[in-house]
Scaffold this active site. Structure first.
Site, PDB file in Angstrom:
ATOM      1  N   GLY A  94      -2.262  -2.801  -2.212  1.00  0.00           N
ATOM      2  CA  GLY A  94      -2.266  -1.785  -1.162  1.00  0.00           C
ATOM      3  C   GLY A  94      -2.391  -2.464   0.181  1.00  0.00           C
ATOM      4  O   GLY A  94      -2.760  -3.641   0.265  1.00  0.00           O
TER       5      GLY A  94
ATOM      6  N   TYR B 217      -2.987   5.918   6.447  1.00  0.00           N
ATOM      7  CA  TYR B 217      -3.704   5.274   5.329  1.00  0.00           C
ATOM      8  C   TYR B 217      -4.395   6.335   4.466  1.00  0.00           C
ATOM      9  O   TYR B 217      -4.212   6.379   3.241  1.00  0.00           O
ATOM     10  CB  TYR B 217      -4.725   4.255   5.858  1.00  0.00           C
ATOM     11  CG  TYR B 217      -5.454   3.521   4.752  1.00  0.00           C
ATOM     12  CD1 TYR B 217      -4.809   2.524   4.018  1.00  0.00           C
ATOM     13  CD2 TYR B 217      -6.770   3.833   4.430  1.00  0.00           C
ATOM     14  CE1 TYR B 217      -5.467   1.859   2.987  1.00  0.00           C
ATOM     15  CE2 TYR B 217      -7.437   3.170   3.409  1.00  0.00           C
ATOM     16  CZ  TYR B 217      -6.783   2.186   2.693  1.00  0.00           C
ATOM     17  OH  TYR B 217      -7.437   1.531   1.664  1.00  0.00           O
TER      18      TYR B 217
ATOM     19  N   GLY C 143      -8.357  -9.494  -2.666  1.00  0.00           N
ATOM     20  CA  GLY C 143      -9.785  -9.277  -2.882  1.00  0.00           C
ATOM     21  C   GLY C 143     -10.156  -8.548  -4.160  1.00  0.00           C
ATOM     22  O   GLY C 143     -10.651  -9.143  -5.120  1.00  0.00           O
TER      23      GLY C 143
ATOM     24  N   GLY D 141      -1.726  -6.701  -6.990  1.00  0.00           N
ATOM     25  CA  GLY D 141      -2.606  -7.144  -5.906  1.00  0.00           C
ATOM     26  C   GLY D 141      -3.572  -8.210  -6.396  1.00  0.00           C
ATOM     27  O   GLY D 141      -4.661  -8.378  -5.857  1.00  0.00           O
TER      28      GLY D 141
ATOM     29  N   ASP E 120       1.891  -9.910  -7.495  1.00  0.00           N
ATOM     30  CA  ASP E 120       1.568  -9.923  -6.070  1.00  0.00           C
ATOM     31  C   ASP E 120       2.760 -10.489  -5.307  1.00  0.00           C
ATOM     32  O   ASP E 120       3.741 -10.948  -5.913  1.00  0.00           O
ATOM     33  CB  ASP E 120       0.298 -10.758  -5.799  1.00  0.00           C
ATOM     34  CG  ASP E 120      -0.460 -10.270  -4.557  1.00  0.00           C
ATOM     35  OD1 ASP E 120       0.143 -10.240  -3.466  1.00  0.00           O
ATOM     36  OD2 ASP E 120      -1.641  -9.914  -4.672  1.00  0.00           O
TER      37      ASP E 120
HETATM   38  P1  NAI Z   1      -6.415  -7.400   0.013  1.00  0.00           P
HETATM   39  O1  NAI Z   1      -5.539  -7.395   1.204  1.00  0.00           O
HETATM   40  O2  NAI Z   1      -7.487  -8.409  -0.102  1.00  0.00           O
HETATM   41  O3  NAI Z   1      -5.557  -7.452  -1.314  1.00  0.00           O
HETATM   42  C1  NAI Z   1      -4.423  -6.648  -1.488  1.00  0.00           C
HETATM   43  C2  NAI Z   1      -3.419  -7.434  -2.301  1.00  0.00           C
HETATM   44  O4  NAI Z   1      -2.245  -6.609  -2.457  1.00  0.00           O
HETATM   45  C3  NAI Z   1      -2.995  -8.722  -1.606  1.00  0.00           C
HETATM   46  O5  NAI Z   1      -3.086  -9.832  -2.484  1.00  0.00           O
HETATM   47  C4  NAI Z   1      -1.567  -8.433  -1.188  1.00  0.00           C
HETATM   48  O6  NAI Z   1      -0.736  -9.580  -1.165  1.00  0.00           O
HETATM   49  C5  NAI Z   1      -1.121  -7.429  -2.245  1.00  0.00           C
HETATM   50  N1  NAI Z   1       0.015  -6.670  -1.736  1.00  0.00           N
HETATM   51  C6  NAI Z   1       0.105  -6.109  -0.509  1.00  0.00           C
HETATM   52  N2  NAI Z   1       1.323  -5.592  -0.341  1.00  0.00           N
HETATM   53  C7  NAI Z   1       2.013  -5.835  -1.479  1.00  0.00           C
HETATM   54  C8  NAI Z   1       3.338  -5.564  -1.882  1.00  0.00           C
HETATM   55  N3  NAI Z   1       4.200  -4.973  -1.058  1.00  0.00           N
HETATM   56  N4  NAI Z   1       3.734  -5.934  -3.123  1.00  0.00           N
HETATM   57  C9  NAI Z   1       2.871  -6.579  -3.933  1.00  0.00           C
HETATM   58  N5  NAI Z   1       1.599  -6.881  -3.599  1.00  0.00           N
HETATM   59  C10 NAI Z   1       1.178  -6.514  -2.381  1.00  0.00           C
HETATM   60  O7  NAI Z   1      -7.019  -5.939  -0.038  1.00  0.00           O
HETATM   61  P2  NAI Z   1      -8.197  -5.322  -0.895  1.00  0.00           P
HETATM   62  O8  NAI Z   1      -9.252  -4.959   0.062  1.00  0.00           O
HETATM   63  O9  NAI Z   1      -8.513  -6.135  -2.080  1.00  0.00           O
HETATM   64  O10 NAI Z   1      -7.489  -3.953  -1.354  1.00  0.00           O
HETATM   65  C11 NAI Z   1      -7.107  -3.698  -2.689  1.00  0.00           C
HETATM   66  C12 NAI Z   1      -6.908  -2.212  -2.831  1.00  0.00           C
HETATM   67  O11 NAI Z   1      -8.141  -1.556  -2.583  1.00  0.00           O
HETATM   68  C13 NAI Z   1      -5.912  -1.611  -1.835  1.00  0.00           C
HETATM   69  O12 NAI Z   1      -5.143  -0.624  -2.479  1.00  0.00           O
HETATM   70  C14 NAI Z   1      -6.806  -0.989  -0.785  1.00  0.00           C
HETATM   71  O13 NAI Z   1      -6.179   0.070  -0.122  1.00  0.00           O
HETATM   72  C15 NAI Z   1      -7.964  -0.541  -1.638  1.00  0.00           C
HETATM   73  N6  NAI Z   1      -9.207  -0.329  -0.919  1.00  0.00           N
HETATM   74  C16 NAI Z   1      -9.814  -1.363  -0.228  1.00  0.00           C
HETATM   75  C17 NAI Z   1     -11.000  -1.142   0.427  1.00  0.00           C
HETATM   76  C18 NAI Z   1     -11.708  -2.197   1.194  1.00  0.00           C
HETATM   77  O14 NAI Z   1     -12.695  -1.866   1.904  1.00  0.00           O
HETATM   78  N7  NAI Z   1     -11.303  -3.461   1.126  1.00  0.00           N
HETATM   79  C19 NAI Z   1     -11.648   0.176   0.392  1.00  0.00           C
HETATM   80  C20 NAI Z   1     -10.955   1.154  -0.385  1.00  0.00           C
HETATM   81  C21 NAI Z   1      -9.774   0.892  -1.005  1.00  0.00           C
END
Ligand code: NAI
Length: 252
Positions: free
Chosen positions: A71, A147, A12, A8, A32
């Protein structure tokens, strides 16, 4: 120089973790869907096979730590099951023997503070039983719980797995981080509407200041992936502005 895989990494929290580790002088291999050293789709079981070899080519043959951030939170219940739980767990299981060759191997899993929200017990059970087909089916029946269920399963997997002899005994310290609301592409749609904001505000009663930024979470991930993290096993650390304290109170 330590080599760290960050999944990822184009997004973010993973992006902030990768940037911090690079600034700290570490060798980061990003994974990613795009804009990464290893482009791969963790949702696709067929693509998961052979991923270790591709990662090792990109890393130069060794790996000291993994930070699993990839995720999704979306309307696609199958994708949530496949990425948040199965893709993450399959990758960590496959990389464990590689990590074990490091002199300070670490694995960090990003779960979520949503792990303590209502879940579908059968879905969590199907995840932990490793039954991806059944989990995807169950997920389609209760989309609103998916989720949190994938994250609950992931948090439990961390606790159950971390003490296995192949992990803790082999020195591979596995821990998790459960962020609260973080301003990223994932939460942007929610945070841009009053309805979405009130949903999140209700769930984080103590976080009155603001939501977290990815840079608030990255240092914790970097520490858990570092040799300085020497006495933590199977912990899921809530970086959530107090959501866990309010909800679980004395339950420790
Ligand atoms: P984001 O959407 O900004 O980044 C997630 C990254 O994972 C993206 O670059 C995306 O391309 C990549 N990704 C998604 N599906 C994929 C796949 N099938 N194969 C490879 N890469 C893939 O999201 P964020 O907010 O940075 O989330 C990161 C982690 O933190 C996630 O696991 C999310 O569930 C978790 N999280 C986020 C929170 C939030 O408030 N943003 C709160 C709690 C947990």
């Amino acid at each position: 120089k330590r080599t760290i895989l960050v999944t990822g990494s184009a997004g973010g929290i993973g992006g902030a973790a990768a940037a911090q580790l690079r600034a700290d002088g570490l060798h980061v291999v990003g994974l990613d869907l795009r804009e990464a050293e290893v482009t791969a789709n963790l949702a696709d079981p067929a693509e998961r096979d052979g991923l270790v070899d591709r990662i090792l080519v990109a890393s130069g043959g060794s790996l000291d730590a993994v930070i699993a951030c990839a995720g999704v939170a979306s309307a696609d219940t199958s994708a949530m099951v496949a990425v948040n739980y199965f893709g993450t767990v399959a990758l960590l299981d496959a990389l464990r023997p590689i990590l074990a060759r490091s002199n300070a191997p670490r694995a960090v899993v990003v779960t979520s503070s949503a792990t303590i929200l209502p879940i579908s017990p059968p879905l969590v059970a199907a995840c932990l039983a490793g039954d991806e087909t059944q989990a995807r089916e169950l997920a389609s029946m209760e989309p609103g719980l998916v989720y949190a269920s994938t994250k609950r399963a992931l948090s439990r997997w961390v606790r159950r797995t971390s003490a296995h002899h192949e992990w803790a005994d082999a020195g591979v310290l596995l821990n998790g981080v459960a962020p609260g609301t973080v301003r990223t592409a994932m939460t942007a749609p929610l945070l841009s509407s009053a309805e979405g904001r009130s949903l999140l505000a209700e769930a984080t009663p103590i976080a009155t200041a603001d939501y977290a930024s990815p840079e608030d979470i990255a240092p914790l991930l970097a520490f858990l992936a570092s040799p300085q993290c020497r006495y933590l096993v199977g912990q899921v650390l809530f970086a959530d502005g107090g959501k866990d304290v309010i909800r679980r109170g004395d339950d420790i």
